[in-house]
Structures are given as C-alpha cells and as structure tokens.
Write an enzyme that holds these catalytic residues in place. Structure first.
Site, mmCIF file in Angstrom:
data_model
loop_
_atom_site.group_PDB
_atom_site.id
_atom_site.type_symbol
_atom_site.label_atom_id
_atom_site.label_comp_id
_atom_site.label_asym_id
_atom_site.label_seq_id
_atom_site.Cartn_x
_atom_site.Cartn_y
_atom_site.Cartn_z
ATOM 1 N N ASP A 67 80.157 67.641 32.867
ATOM 2 C CA ASP A 67 80.683 66.372 33.370
ATOM 3 C C ASP A 67 81.957 65.938 32.661
ATOM 4 O OD1 ASP A 67 79.324 65.958 31.001
ATOM 5 O OD2 ASP A 67 77.685 64.856 31.911
ATOM 6 N N ASP A 137 67.866 56.972 29.779
ATOM 7 C CA ASP A 137 67.344 56.706 31.117
ATOM 8 C C ASP A 137 66.868 57.998 31.800
ATOM 9 O OD1 ASP A 137 69.693 57.986 31.699
ATOM 10 O OD2 ASP A 137 70.633 56.319 32.771
ATOM 11 N N HIS A 139 68.594 60.777 32.157
ATOM 12 C CA HIS A 139 69.609 61.563 32.872
ATOM 13 C C HIS A 139 69.858 62.916 32.216
ATOM 14 C CE1 HIS A 139 73.167 59.573 30.478
ATOM 15 N NE2 HIS A 139 72.834 60.716 29.916
ATOM 16 N N GLU A 144 72.213 59.968 37.023
ATOM 17 C CA GLU A 144 71.509 58.745 36.667
ATOM 18 C C GLU A 144 70.280 58.566 37.562
ATOM 19 O OE1 GLU A 144 72.426 57.873 33.977
ATOM 20 O OE2 GLU A 144 74.461 57.082 33.813
HETATM 21 C C1 F6R Z 1 77.106 64.821 28.339
HETATM 22 C C2 F6R Z 1 75.879 64.780 29.135
HETATM 23 C C3 F6R Z 1 74.851 63.742 28.862
HETATM 24 C C4 F6R Z 1 74.383 63.718 27.396
HETATM 25 C C5 F6R Z 1 73.351 62.641 27.189
HETATM 26 C C6 F6R Z 1 72.903 62.558 25.744
HETATM 27 O O1 F6R Z 1 77.931 65.906 28.718
HETATM 28 O O2 F6R Z 1 75.731 65.568 30.010
HETATM 29 O O3 F6R Z 1 73.745 63.972 29.692
HETATM 30 O O4 F6R Z 1 73.856 64.974 27.073
HETATM 31 O O5 F6R Z 1 73.878 61.417 27.588
HETATM 32 O O6 F6R Z 1 73.970 62.106 24.967
HETATM 33 P P1 F6R Z 1 73.804 61.948 23.389
HETATM 34 O O7 F6R Z 1 73.561 63.310 22.857
HETATM 35 O O8 F6R Z 1 75.119 61.395 22.929
HETATM 36 O O9 F6R Z 1 72.655 61.031 23.162
#
Ligand code: F6R
Length: 264
Positions: A67, A137, A139, A144
């Site tokens: 992403d 959440d 994801h 989301e």
């Molecule tokens: C980022 C992504 C997100 C993160 C997730 C956890 O490329 O795909 O799904 O892996 O938001 O983020 P952290 O590790 O910062 O808690």
C-alpha cells in the site's frame, strides 16, 4: 494455520527475518510482498544485518508493497516509498527496477492504475511470500473493516482507528492522508505463503478475532483463515486474548519434531 508464539518483539522480528531469508535462499528470484509499519522494523533491521554479515543475496528478488498513502510523493518522508527505502530497500542489493510500490501521486485513472499493479504481480509469477502486519481494527494492507473479502487493489478510505494510530508518524498539525491505494484481500490471498506479524497488547483483540473469530469482512485479517499456508508470528503481549495458546505451543513442539526446519 500455524500460530507461532514468541517471547517478545525481538524474538518475533528475528523469526520473521529467518523465514524471509530461508525463502530467498531457496528461491533467489523470490517475489516478496512487503508491508510497512512499526512492527516490520525489527525484521527489516535483521534482514539488512543478514545481508551485510551473512551475504544474504536479494539481487534476483522482486518486491511488491501492499500500500501507499494517496497524495504522498515517493520522496515524502511519511510515504511508504520513503519508509521502505530508508529501512530496507536501499540497504540491501535489490535492483531498483525490481521494486514495486503503489504510486500515491496518481490523480485519476485509479482503476486502470490498480489493474496495472495487479498485472505486474501476475507477470512476475505471483507473490511467493507475503509479509503482513495487522491494524487494531483487524486490517491487513489498508483493507479496513467492511472491505470485500474478494477485493483487489484499489483506493480505500482509512478508518478512524487507522487515522488515530498512524497520526504518530506525522508532526502535530501536519496534514495526514485519509486514503490509500492498497492491495485487496483477494490479492493478498493469492500469495503462495503468508506470514503475519503482530506485536504488543494493542493488537491482542485483533489477533484473537483474526485467528479464532468468525471469518468476517468486519475483521479483514480473519480472511486469512481461508488461506492454505499462513503463519502468524505473535509475541506474548499480542497473544494475550487468544484462547488456545496451550494448543498452539503443542503444535509448535510437534512441528519442530516432525518437520525440523519448518520453524526456521
Ligand atoms: C502497512 C500495512 C498495515 C500495517 C498495520 C500495522 O503497509 O499494510 O496493514 O501493517 O497497520 O502497522 P504497525 O506495525 O505500525 O502497527
């Protein structure tokens, strides 16, 4: 599903790096799906160390990131391009031409752009190993809650939880993107192997729902239950809400005995 419980963040990061290294050593032209986020930092640090100290060679590997924020150019310090270059890509020997990260500067023609991104994954032979983090959440990528379980790469509006969590990466008063281009859940599920990393108490509820809850679009990571080869690397804090930890430990012991090497 394999649930591997680790003492803490460092142990989890080392385990994740060992998995990636084992795959790269087995197949030099590995197609790697990559995630950003604080959870992945320890893994990238260890992979860079392995590259420098143990000659881990990425010269034939190819990468596709999950992403990117819409509106941020690659050189923007909060962009995922910047994160990836600073923490991993510029510090190992992956040729720049092998690196793919969604372009956050696209202004229109998203449908066509996202189809091109999917086509590039396909042309590369598909993703061999997909690394994921998980949001509070539930994801994966930026899928989301209420993302279709069959979704493909597309723009996605960020949830309130994600905006609150990721605000820490932006300075006070700095404008923050509210949408991202993300691979879809359907795209992610096509990877041959998936490894999800989860660390810290803030992730405990999402981890329990993803692994032990019903499969639901309300928790995108629960769709991983449908995947034939998914490994969850979870540290003690993030495992706190799991009901079956004793069983997962017994499976780890048995796997270590029956298929040495499988646990890296
Ligand atoms: C980022 C992504 C997100 C993160 C997730 C956890 O490329 O795909 O799904 O892996 O938001 O983020 P952290 O590790 O910062 O808690």
């Amino acid at each position: 599903m394999l649930v591997l419980l680790h003492r803490d963040y460092d142990a989890l990061s080392t385990a994740a790096a060992r998995i990636v290294a084992a795959f790269v050593r087995r197949k030099a032209s590995l197609v790697l799906g990559l995630a950003t986020g604080s959870t992945t930092l320890g893994m990238y640090r260890e992979l860079v160390r392995m590259h420098l100290d143990d000659a881990l060679d990425f010269s034939k590997a190819m990468t596709f990131n999950l992403d990117e924020y819409i509106g941020l150019a690659p050189e923007h310090p909060r962009s995922f391009h910047y994160f990836m270059q600073r923490n991993f890509l510029s510090r190992v020997n992956i040729p720049q031409a092998h690196i793919h990260i969604p372009d956050g500067t696209i202004r229109n023609g998203y449908e066509e752009y996202c189809a091109t991104y999917e086509a590039a994954i396909h042309a590369a032979g598909g993703i061999d190993l997909q690394i994921l983090g998980i949001g509070r959440d539930g994801h994966i990528g930026f899928n989301e809650p209420a993302s279709s379980l069959g979704s493909r790469t597309r723009p996605k509006t960020l949830s309130r939880t994600t905006l609150d969590d990721n605000r820490r990466d932006f300075s006070p008063g700095e404008e923050m993107p509210t949408a991202a281009i993300t691979m879809g859940i359907g795209t992610i599920l096509e990877a041959r192997h998936i490894v999800l990393l989860a660390s810290g108490a803030a992730k405990a509820k999402a981890v329990a729902k993803a692994i032990e809850g019903p499969i639901t679009a309300s928790v995108s990571a629960s769709a991983l239950q449908l995947h034939p080869d998914v490994t969850f690397l979870v540290d003690e804090e993030a495992a706190k809400e799991l009901a079956q930890t004793d069983y997962y430990r017994r499976v780890m012991d048995m796997t270590a005995k029956l298929t040495p090497g499988k646990l890296w």
